[in-house]
Design an enzyme around this catalytic site. Structure first.
Site, PDB file in Angstrom:
ATOM      1  CG  ASP A 197      58.915 -28.060 -47.910  1.00 33.42           C
ATOM      2  OD1 ASP A 197      60.175 -27.827 -47.116  1.00 33.42           O
ATOM      3  OD2 ASP A 197      58.710 -27.004 -48.429  1.00 33.42           O
ATOM      4  CD  GLU A 257      59.135 -21.082 -45.018  1.00 37.58           C
ATOM      5  OE1 GLU A 257      59.966 -20.908 -46.193  1.00 37.58           O
ATOM      6  OE2 GLU A 257      58.001 -21.357 -45.071  1.00 37.58           O
TER       7      GLU A 257
END
Length: 316
Positions: A252, A140
């Site tokens: 995550d 990201e």
């Protein structure tokens, strides 16, 4: 040393619950608009922190309203301010999330200041890089920044973990600097650039990727657990028996706990059990960072402790 350095994104998540995820061109009614703190980098850093690791997050956060709240939250959560660069020129990152009752989701990310995290930001924190530590990064942020972080960590004799999400083609240099790849099933297929069902023989399909540098590939499979693939063998790790209500942040949590377990010196088998428990517990609670479990809860569900070496040789 049980240090984990996470190089990645930090966002504010705007989540909406829907009865069904929309198909192309479809409008659906939503409810329960909720604001969460998120971003894959921040999520993974806090997950590792809750697992008892010494964590530095290297991120760039805009100084707008969302960014100020986000930066304050991260510092209040225990992450050092040293790695967080304030960006006066770009707004903080935002993510828009739709979640259906079963926990599946769709996410659109507006990267903002995350897209301006640079190799120079990584090099500014070079004093934190040390042998025996773990580097964890994702996609990201700009690819050249992730590459710079992996290469610096590799040169410092650190273990490097790349979570290739959202997926983008990986260069030979990035793969050469990566010890552990952690794709989900869709990302694993993209790594192989194959239309075939790679799960029928993942070792064969992923062999060309492993030949370029990674020691192993850990494929996360959601409710089906995870699959560890090395050059010699593959090992399935069953999922922990927890009912999922919201899978946002579960991957995550898995990655953050895995990095923490590696930093604590766990065997890979125990590290994967702990990571799987962290992901399952996160999926059992709405939200991203708010849903991250404690070290104690993870250890109870996994049946092992951070730092556990296990018995016998860890199969490679």
């Amino acid at each position: 040393m049980n240090r984990v350095i996470v190089v990645g994104s930090a966002n504010t998540d705007l989540a909406v619950r829907v009865e069904n995820l929309p198909s192309k061109g479809e409008t659906v009614m939503g409810r329960d608009l909720t604001f969460f703190f998120g971003g894959k980098g921040a999520n993974q850093a806090l997950a590792a922190l809750r697992c008892g690791a010494d964590v530095l997050l290297i991120a760039r956060i805009g100084t707008d309203h969302y960014g100020q709240r986000l930066a304050r939250h991260l510092k209040d959560s225990g992450l050092p301010a040293a790695g967080i660069a304030a960006d006066d020129e770009h707004p903080a990152g935002l993510a828009f999330i739709l979640v259906e009752p079963g926990g599946d989701n769709q996410i659109t990310v507006v990267p903002g200041s995350n897209q301006h995290l640079s190799p120079a930001d990584v090099r500014a924190c070079a004093d934190w890089f040390a042998p025996g530590s773990v580097l964890l990064t994702q996609l990201e942020i700009p690819m050249d920044t992730a590459a710079a972080a992996l290469e610096l960590a590799k040169s410092c004799a650190m273990t490097t973990i790349l979570n290739p999400a959202p997926f983008a083609p990986l260069s030979r240099s990035i793969l050469a600097a990566t010890d552990i790849l952690t794709p989900n099933q869709g990302e694993a297929v993209a790594l192989c650039d194959s239309a075939e069902d790679i799960m029928q023989d993942p070792s064969q399909h992923l062999a060309p990727v492993l030949d370029l540098g990674p020691k192993e590939i850990i494929i996360t499979l959601g409710q089906d657990g995870a699959l560890r693939v090395t050059r010699k063998r593959q090992l399935h790790i069953p999922a922990s028996p927890v009912r999922a209500v919201d899978t946002v942040g579960a991957g995550d949590a898995f990655n953050g706990a895995l990095a923490a377990a590696m930093a604590h010196g766990c065997s890979m088998q125990n590290a994967l059990r702990l990571a799987g428990a962290a992901g399952a517990l996160t999926a059992a609670t709405p939200g991203a960072q708010e849903a991250l479990p404690s070290q104690e809860d993870i250890e109870v569900l996994a049946g092992v402790r951070f730092g556990s070496q296990g018995h016998g040789r860890d199969p490679g």
